[in-house]
Scaffold this motif. Structure first.
Motif, PDB file in Angstrom:
ATOM      1  N   LEU A   8       0.825  -1.202   0.000  1.00 26.33           N
ATOM      2  CA  LEU A   8       0.000   0.000   0.000  1.00 26.33           C
ATOM      3  C   LEU A   8       0.865   1.260   0.000  1.00 26.33           C
ATOM      4  O   LEU A   8       0.623   2.198  -0.775  1.00 26.33           O
ATOM      5  N   LEU A   9       1.890   1.284   0.844  1.00 26.25           N
ATOM      6  CA  LEU A   9       2.751   2.466   0.937  1.00 26.25           C
ATOM      7  C   LEU A   9       3.555   2.666  -0.342  1.00 26.25           C
ATOM      8  O   LEU A   9       3.726   3.807  -0.802  1.00 26.25           O
ATOM      9  N   ASP A  10       4.064   1.582  -0.939  1.00 24.37           N
ATOM     10  CA  ASP A  10       4.792   1.711  -2.209  1.00 24.37           C
ATOM     11  C   ASP A  10       3.890   2.329  -3.267  1.00 24.37           C
ATOM     12  O   ASP A  10       4.307   3.214  -4.034  1.00 24.37           O
ATOM     13  N   TRP A  11       2.642   1.871  -3.314  1.00 24.03           N
ATOM     14  CA  TRP A  11       1.686   2.423  -4.280  1.00 24.03           C
ATOM     15  C   TRP A  11       1.432   3.899  -3.990  1.00 24.03           C
ATOM     16  O   TRP A  11       1.407   4.727  -4.913  1.00 24.03           O
ATOM     17  N   PHE A  12       1.245   4.248  -2.720  1.00 22.28           N
ATOM     18  CA  PHE A  12       0.941   5.618  -2.330  1.00 22.28           C
ATOM     19  C   PHE A  12       2.068   6.569  -2.718  1.00 22.28           C
ATOM     20  O   PHE A  12       1.819   7.638  -3.298  1.00 22.28           O
ATOM     21  N   TYR A  13       3.298   6.193  -2.431  1.00 24.09           N
ATOM     22  CA  TYR A  13       4.423   7.078  -2.732  1.00 24.09           C
ATOM     23  C   TYR A  13       4.566   7.300  -4.245  1.00 24.09           C
ATOM     24  O   TYR A  13       5.015   8.364  -4.680  1.00 24.09           O
ATOM     25  N   ALA A  14       4.148   6.328  -5.031  1.00 22.49           N
ATOM     26  CA  ALA A  14       4.267   6.448  -6.487  1.00 22.49           C
ATOM     27  C   ALA A  14       3.067   7.141  -7.129  1.00 22.49           C
ATOM     28  O   ALA A  14       3.203   7.729  -8.210  1.00 22.49           O
ATOM     29  N   ASN A  15       1.900   7.106  -6.476  1.00 27.41           N
ATOM     30  CA  ASN A  15       0.665   7.545  -7.136  1.00 27.41           C
ATOM     31  C   ASN A  15      -0.108   8.639  -6.423  1.00 27.41           C
ATOM     32  O   ASN A  15      -1.133   9.098  -6.942  1.00 27.41           O
ATOM     33  N   ARG A  16       0.335   9.062  -5.267  1.00 30.32           N
ATOM     34  CA  ARG A  16      -0.460  10.015  -4.481  1.00 30.32           C
ATOM     35  C   ARG A  16      -0.623  11.351  -5.211  1.00 30.32           C
ATOM     36  O   ARG A  16       0.256  11.780  -5.966  1.00 30.32           O
ATOM     37  N   ARG A  17      -1.759  11.979  -4.974  1.00 29.01           N
ATOM     38  CA  ARG A  17      -1.985  13.314  -5.518  1.00 29.01           C
ATOM     39  C   ARG A  17      -1.148  14.333  -4.749  1.00 29.01           C
ATOM     40  O   ARG A  17      -0.993  14.226  -3.530  1.00 29.01           O
ATOM     41  N   ILE A  18      -0.609  15.300  -5.482  1.00 29.91           N
ATOM     42  CA  ILE A  18       0.135  16.379  -4.839  1.00 29.91           C
ATOM     43  C   ILE A  18      -0.873  17.430  -4.401  1.00 29.91           C
ATOM     44  O   ILE A  18      -1.503  18.098  -5.231  1.00 29.91           O
ATOM     45  N   LEU A  19      -1.051  17.556  -3.094  1.00 36.02           N
ATOM     46  CA  LEU A  19      -2.036  18.472  -2.530  1.00 36.02           C
ATOM     47  C   LEU A  19      -1.342  19.403  -1.544  1.00 36.02           C
ATOM     48  O   LEU A  19      -0.402  18.984  -0.851  1.00 36.02           O
ATOM     49  N   PRO A  20      -1.774  20.661  -1.441  1.00 29.16           N
ATOM     50  CA  PRO A  20      -1.055  21.626  -0.606  1.00 29.16           C
ATOM     51  C   PRO A  20      -0.951  21.230   0.863  1.00 29.16           C
ATOM     52  O   PRO A  20       0.069  21.460   1.510  1.00 29.16           O
ATOM     53  N   PHE A  21      -1.990  20.604   1.388  1.00 26.97           N
ATOM     54  CA  PHE A  21      -1.953  20.216   2.801  1.00 26.97           C
ATOM     55  C   PHE A  21      -1.124  18.950   3.019  1.00 26.97           C
ATOM     56  O   PHE A  21      -0.828  18.593   4.164  1.00 26.97           O
ATOM     57  N   ARG A  22      -0.752  18.255   1.950  1.00 26.82           N
ATOM     58  CA  ARG A  22       0.210  17.160   2.067  1.00 26.82           C
ATOM     59  C   ARG A  22       1.641  17.683   1.971  1.00 26.82           C
ATOM     60  O   ARG A  22       2.540  17.164   2.626  1.00 26.82           O
ATOM     61  N   GLU A  23       1.823  18.687   1.129  1.00 26.53           N
ATOM     62  CA  GLU A  23       3.166  19.249   0.974  1.00 26.53           C
ATOM     63  C   GLU A  23       3.582  20.033   2.210  1.00 26.53           C
ATOM     64  O   GLU A  23       4.770  20.142   2.511  1.00 26.53           O
ATOM     65  N   THR A  26       1.191  20.901   8.296  1.00 24.75           N
ATOM     66  CA  THR A  26       1.137  21.417   9.665  1.00 24.75           C
ATOM     67  C   THR A  26      -0.239  21.105  10.248  1.00 24.75           C
ATOM     68  O   THR A  26      -1.211  20.926   9.513  1.00 24.75           O
ATOM     69  N   PRO A  27      -0.355  21.063  11.561  1.00 24.79           N
ATOM     70  CA  PRO A  27      -1.644  20.688  12.169  1.00 24.79           C
ATOM     71  C   PRO A  27      -2.817  21.561  11.709  1.00 24.79           C
ATOM     72  O   PRO A  27      -3.901  21.040  11.413  1.00 24.79           O
ATOM     73  N   TYR A  28      -2.617  22.861  11.620  1.00 28.77           N
ATOM     74  CA  TYR A  28      -3.701  23.755  11.192  1.00 28.77           C
ATOM     75  C   TYR A  28      -4.115  23.445   9.759  1.00 28.77           C
ATOM     76  O   TYR A  28      -5.300  23.390   9.433  1.00 28.77           O
ATOM     77  N   SER A  33      -8.093  21.350   6.066  1.00 32.97           N
ATOM     78  CA  SER A  33      -8.401  20.539   4.881  1.00 32.97           C
ATOM     79  C   SER A  33      -9.418  19.454   5.202  1.00 32.97           C
ATOM     80  O   SER A  33     -10.345  19.201   4.423  1.00 32.97           O
ATOM     81  N   GLU A  34      -9.284  18.806   6.341  1.00 33.36           N
ATOM     82  CA  GLU A  34     -10.213  17.730   6.688  1.00 33.36           C
ATOM     83  C   GLU A  34     -11.624  18.259   6.930  1.00 33.36           C
ATOM     84  O   GLU A  34     -12.611  17.621   6.556  1.00 33.36           O
ATOM     85  N   GLN A 179      -3.199   7.971   5.158  1.00 35.36           N
ATOM     86  CA  GLN A 179      -3.444   8.698   3.909  1.00 35.36           C
ATOM     87  C   GLN A 179      -3.505   7.754   2.712  1.00 35.36           C
ATOM     88  O   GLN A 179      -4.294   7.955   1.781  1.00 35.36           O
ATOM     89  N   ALA A 180      -2.680   6.717   2.733  1.00 33.30           N
ATOM     90  CA  ALA A 180      -2.658   5.756   1.622  1.00 33.30           C
ATOM     91  C   ALA A 180      -3.998   5.029   1.511  1.00 33.30           C
ATOM     92  O   ALA A 180      -4.503   4.811   0.404  1.00 33.30           O
TER      93      ALA A 180
END
Length: 351
Positions: A8-23, A26-28, A33-34, A179-180
């Motif tokens: 699952l993690l290998d797939w996530f690192y290769a395919n995850r969407r680039i989103l500002p709250f992932r980049e 921070t807690p806020y 975002s949630e 997240q994955a």
């Protein structure tokens, strides 16, 4: 099944969407975002997220924001109780935790508007705590993975699913794992349609895929039928301004602005004129032009809207109402998405 997390993690690192709250998790940022992503698609929420942070870059700024500005920043996202609870929680965080979210799952859970999933997302993604974050995506993935036909809406079943999720969570990568799972449910193990099993990193392990039952899972309690409510909306214009009415401080769309309206009734032009007169509005000689019908769906209620457009002589606004021009309508007063059709019409009339 012990191979779930690595694959699952290998797939996530290769395919995850680039989103500002992932980049910048921070807690806020993760918290905001949630909350925004409840009942809202990522693509729809992203412009709001960027605009909200530009205006309110930290928790103290959120806590001190004027209510009307706060509502305006949220305008169009709907479910306004989300942003009101966001501010309530921000004020508590400023008072009790110095303006920073606590790195404690139970303390997060105690804040207004933060449930088990959101607390788990913040705690695992921002603080690296080994806690679950089980949303609808995760429940769907695990119902199919284990070919489990039980009702995921049953609290006891959800607890058992959560325990199963935690059996596979690598404590050192709790946030990435959570997240994955969410991402897998959003991009591959799809709701309301055929899952993309050929693209799934867990496809060879999935018991529902092997049994051919994936489309029937997860099992949920059927939603209750929404109550149909007729609503008469009146767009009252005067010298390039529209009459807006503030809703009560509690209840549906609490504290927001709307055209003059009456719920639970479909009024004739004569009946509408009588009600406007009862508000103290002089509409002598006004022509009542029918508005196009519109529908808006809330969680438990469905508004079927109709009504009238009219122009009246210059006069003071009745109690609880204001006259608003085009600029004020766009910049100051929050008109909920329920009136999207009529707002577009208004903006053409107020040019």
């Amino acid at each position: 099944m012990e191979n779930i997390a690595p694959a699952l993690l290998d797939w996530f690192y290769a395919n995850r969407r680039i989103l500002p709250f992932r980049e910048d998790p921070t807690p806020y940022h993760v918290w905001l975002s949630e909350i925004m992503l409840q009942q809202t698609r990522v693509s729809a929420a992203l412009p709001y997220y960027e605009r909200f942070l530009a205006a309110l870059p930290d928790i103290p700024a959120l806590a001190g924001c004027e209510e009307e500005k706060l509502h305006k920043l949220w305008e169009g996202l709907g479910y306004y109780s989300r942003v009101r609870n966001l501010q309530k929680a921000a004020k508590i965080v400023c008072t009790q935790y110095g303006g920073q979210l606590p790195a404690d799952y139970n303390a997060l859970l105690a804040l207004p508007g933060i449930g088990e999933y959101t607390a788990g997302a913040i705690a695992s993604i921002s603080f690296g705590l080994p806690v679950p974050a089980v949303d609808g995506n995760v429940l769907r993935v695990f119902a199919r993975l284990y070919n489990d036909p039980r009702l995921v809406t049953d609290p006891q079943v959800k607890r058992e699913f959560t325990a199963r999720v935690m059996e596979h969570q690598p404590p050192a990568k709790a946030g990435d794992y959570n997240q994955a799972l969410m991402e897998l449910g959003a991009l591959v193990c799809l709701p309301n349609g055929a899952p993309l099993c050929e693209q799934c990193p867990l496809g060879t392990l999935c018991r529902a895929r092997a049994a051919g039952t994936a489309l029937s899972l997860p099992q949920k309690t059927p939603p209750k039928a929404r109550r149909i409510t007729p609503v008469t909306v009146v767009l009252v214009l005067n010298e390039g301004r529209v009459l807006l009415q503030q809703r009560p401080a509690k209840g549906l769309l609490a504290g927001l602005w709307q055209p003059v309206l009456w719920e639970d009734t479909t009024l004739t032009a004569a009946e509408t004129a009588a009600r406007l007169a009862a508000l103290g509005l002089d509409c002598t000689g006004a022509h009542f032009t029918p508005l196009p019908a519109a529908k808006h769906i809330f969680t438990h209620i469905e508004w079927h809207q109709s009504g009238y457009f009219l122009t009246v002589p210059e006069q003071p606004a009745p109690a609880g109402c204001v006259w608003a021009g085009k600029e004020q309508l766009e910049a100051a007063y929050t008109l909920p998405g329920a009136f999207k059709v009529y707002k577009k019409l208004l903006l053409t009339k107020l040019l």
